[in-house]
Scaffold this motif. Structure first.
Motif, PDB file in Angstrom:
ATOM      1  N   CYS A 148       0.836  -1.203   0.000  1.00  0.00           N
ATOM      2  CA  CYS A 148       0.000   0.000   0.000  1.00  0.00           C
ATOM      3  C   CYS A 148       0.866   1.246   0.000  1.00  0.00           C
ATOM      4  N   LEU A 149       0.255   2.327  -0.418  1.00  0.00           N
ATOM      5  CA  LEU A 149       0.886   3.640  -0.403  1.00  0.00           C
ATOM      6  C   LEU A 149       0.140   4.537   0.577  1.00  0.00           C
ATOM      7  N   ASN A 150      -0.261   3.968   1.694  1.00  0.00           N
ATOM      8  CA  ASN A 150      -1.065   4.674   2.681  1.00  0.00           C
ATOM      9  C   ASN A 150      -0.157   5.238   3.767  1.00  0.00           C
ATOM     10  N   HIS A 151       0.668   6.190   3.403  1.00  0.00           N
ATOM     11  CA  HIS A 151       1.582   6.808   4.354  1.00  0.00           C
ATOM     12  C   HIS A 151       1.229   8.281   4.461  1.00  0.00           C
ATOM     13  N   HIS A 152       1.460   8.827   5.631  1.00  0.00           N
ATOM     14  CA  HIS A 152       1.170  10.244   5.857  1.00  0.00           C
ATOM     15  C   HIS A 152       2.483  10.991   6.089  1.00  0.00           C
ATOM     16  N   THR A 153       3.491  10.621   5.334  1.00  0.00           N
ATOM     17  CA  THR A 153       4.830  11.154   5.515  1.00  0.00           C
ATOM     18  C   THR A 153       5.045  12.392   4.660  1.00  0.00           C
ATOM     19  N   GLN A 154       5.537  13.460   5.279  1.00  0.00           N
ATOM     20  CA  GLN A 154       5.911  14.668   4.557  1.00  0.00           C
ATOM     21  C   GLN A 154       7.311  14.459   4.004  1.00  0.00           C
ATOM     22  N   LEU A 155       7.475  14.629   2.715  1.00  0.00           N
ATOM     23  CA  LEU A 155       8.780  14.485   2.078  1.00  0.00           C
ATOM     24  C   LEU A 155       9.249  15.833   1.561  1.00  0.00           C
ATOM     25  N   PHE A 156      10.547  15.953   1.336  1.00  0.00           N
ATOM     26  CA  PHE A 156      11.132  17.219   0.921  1.00  0.00           C
ATOM     27  C   PHE A 156      11.962  17.023  -0.342  1.00  0.00           C
ATOM     28  N   ILE A 157      12.337  18.121  -0.974  1.00  0.00           N
ATOM     29  CA  ILE A 157      13.119  18.067  -2.206  1.00  0.00           C
ATOM     30  C   ILE A 157      14.398  17.266  -1.947  1.00  0.00           C
ATOM     31  N   GLY A 158      14.643  16.285  -2.800  1.00  0.00           N
ATOM     32  CA  GLY A 158      15.818  15.432  -2.657  1.00  0.00           C
ATOM     33  C   GLY A 158      15.528  14.100  -1.993  1.00  0.00           C
ATOM     34  N   ASP A 159      14.394  13.983  -1.297  1.00  0.00           N
ATOM     35  CA  ASP A 159      14.006  12.709  -0.696  1.00  0.00           C
ATOM     36  C   ASP A 159      13.619  11.729  -1.800  1.00  0.00           C
ATOM     37  N   VAL A 160      13.682  10.450  -1.483  1.00  0.00           N
ATOM     38  CA  VAL A 160      13.404   9.408  -2.464  1.00  0.00           C
ATOM     39  C   VAL A 160      12.442   8.389  -1.866  1.00  0.00           C
TER      40      VAL A 160
ATOM     41  N   GLY B  89       6.225  16.499  -2.471  1.00  0.00           N
ATOM     42  CA  GLY B  89       6.494  15.896  -1.172  1.00  0.00           C
ATOM     43  C   GLY B  89       5.327  15.912  -0.203  1.00  0.00           C
ATOM     44  N   GLU B  90       4.262  16.605  -0.558  1.00  0.00           N
ATOM     45  CA  GLU B  90       3.097  16.677   0.329  1.00  0.00           C
ATOM     46  C   GLU B  90       2.502  15.281   0.547  1.00  0.00           C
ATOM     47  N   PRO B  91       2.023  14.982   1.771  1.00  0.00           N
ATOM     48  CA  PRO B  91       1.484  13.649   2.067  1.00  0.00           C
ATOM     49  C   PRO B  91       0.308  13.237   1.187  1.00  0.00           C
ATOM     50  N   HIS B  92      -0.405  14.206   0.612  1.00  0.00           N
ATOM     51  CA  HIS B  92      -1.522  13.863  -0.278  1.00  0.00           C
ATOM     52  C   HIS B  92      -1.086  13.747  -1.733  1.00  0.00           C
ATOM     53  N   ALA B  93       0.149  14.166  -2.052  1.00  0.00           N
ATOM     54  CA  ALA B  93       0.577  14.208  -3.453  1.00  0.00           C
ATOM     55  C   ALA B  93       1.455  13.030  -3.864  1.00  0.00           C
ATOM     56  N   TRP B  94       2.507  12.745  -3.099  1.00  0.00           N
ATOM     57  CA  TRP B  94       3.455  11.728  -3.567  1.00  0.00           C
ATOM     58  C   TRP B  94       2.834  10.333  -3.676  1.00  0.00           C
ATOM     59  N   PRO B  95       1.885   9.906  -2.792  1.00  0.00           N
ATOM     60  CA  PRO B  95       1.295   8.575  -3.008  1.00  0.00           C
ATOM     61  C   PRO B  95       0.575   8.479  -4.356  1.00  0.00           C
ATOM     62  N   ARG B  96      -0.082   9.552  -4.751  1.00  0.00           N
ATOM     63  CA  ARG B  96      -0.769   9.574  -6.047  1.00  0.00           C
ATOM     64  C   ARG B  96       0.242   9.512  -7.192  1.00  0.00           C
ATOM     65  N   LEU B  97       1.309  10.274  -7.094  1.00  0.00           N
ATOM     66  CA  LEU B  97       2.327  10.295  -8.144  1.00  0.00           C
ATOM     67  C   LEU B  97       3.029   8.943  -8.278  1.00  0.00           C
ATOM     68  N   VAL B  98       3.318   8.307  -7.150  1.00  0.00           N
ATOM     69  CA  VAL B  98       3.961   6.990  -7.189  1.00  0.00           C
ATOM     70  C   VAL B  98       2.999   5.956  -7.774  1.00  0.00           C
ATOM     71  N   ALA B  99       1.716   6.036  -7.405  1.00  0.00           N
ATOM     72  CA  ALA B  99       0.722   5.114  -7.972  1.00  0.00           C
ATOM     73  C   ALA B  99       0.627   5.288  -9.487  1.00  0.00           C
ATOM     74  N   GLU B 100       0.626   6.529  -9.942  1.00  0.00           N
ATOM     75  CA  GLU B 100       0.583   6.774 -11.392  1.00  0.00           C
ATOM     76  C   GLU B 100       1.830   6.217 -12.082  1.00  0.00           C
ATOM     77  N   HIS B 101       2.976   6.356 -11.432  1.00  0.00           N
ATOM     78  CA  HIS B 101       4.224   5.819 -11.989  1.00  0.00           C
ATOM     79  C   HIS B 101       4.138   4.292 -12.110  1.00  0.00           C
ATOM     80  N   ILE B 102       3.612   3.647 -11.098  1.00  0.00           N
ATOM     81  CA  ILE B 102       3.454   2.184 -11.133  1.00  0.00           C
ATOM     82  C   ILE B 102       2.547   1.786 -12.293  1.00  0.00           C
ATOM     83  N   ASN B 103       1.434   2.481 -12.442  1.00  0.00           N
ATOM     84  CA  ASN B 103       0.467   2.131 -13.486  1.00  0.00           C
ATOM     85  C   ASN B 103       1.021   2.294 -14.901  1.00  0.00           C
ATOM     86  N   VAL B 104       1.950   3.205 -15.070  1.00  0.00           N
ATOM     87  CA  VAL B 104       2.517   3.465 -16.393  1.00  0.00           C
ATOM     88  C   VAL B 104       3.737   2.584 -16.679  1.00  0.00           C
ATOM     89  N   HIS B 105       4.583   2.368 -15.661  1.00  0.00           N
ATOM     90  CA  HIS B 105       5.892   1.775 -15.914  1.00  0.00           C
ATOM     91  C   HIS B 105       6.108   0.347 -15.415  1.00  0.00           C
TER      92      HIS B 105
END
Length: 144
Positions: free
Chosen positions: A15-27, A54-70
């Motif tokens: 799952c991508l159900n994390h509420h983690t705030q990420l910052f520029i340069g994080d992976v 890096g926002e907790p509501h944004a990166w899970p969506r972006l990673v999910a989209e990456h999975i669906n495409v790649h």
């Protein structure tokens, strides 16, 4: 974006159900496994390149989209009555059972803030004690 999973039996593998705030340069590292071990060819790192990503509501969506495409034989999103949608929260990772993929592990490499926190913590104190004189001095009337 509404999609449906391809024909076959699908299993939830992470799952991508994390509420983690990420910052520029994080992976965000997503590693896929089958019964023999890590699937290096499917695993990937998603680098955060803006504060918005890096926002907790944004990166899970972006990673999910990456999975669906790649990533073949794997889909990510939230299952609804309309089908699979990529949501801002509660995205799950699904794999076609016949693929043999049995686990997805999501990990964070928070290099951007870690270095800064270590430097900033060198000059801080655990406690600061103020006497009554320190507290009352700013409110004392000035006499000229």
């Amino acid at each position: 974006m509404h999609t449906s999973l391809a024909c076959g039996k699908w299993s939830t593998i992470g799952c991508l159900n994390h509420h983690t705030q990420l910052f520029i340069g994080d992976v965000v590292s997503v590693t896929f496994y089958d019964m023999q071990g890590e699937l290096v060819s499917l695993s990937f790192d998603y680098k955060i390149t803006s504060l918005e990503q890096g926002e907790p509501h944004a990166w899970p969506r972006l990673v999910a989209e990456h999975i669906n495409v790649h990533v073949p034989l794997v889909s990510a999103g939230k299952m609804t009555e309309q089908g699979l949608i990529v949501a801002y929260r509660n995205n799950e990772i699904f794999a076609l059972q016949s693929s043999g993929i049995c686990k997805a592990h999501v990990d964070f490499h928070c290099i951007a803030k870690c270095d800064e926190r270590v430097v900033n913590n060198l000059d801080t104190y655990d406690y600061v004690y103020l006497s009554l004189i320190h507290i009352s001095e700013p409110t004392r009337p000035l006499y000229i």
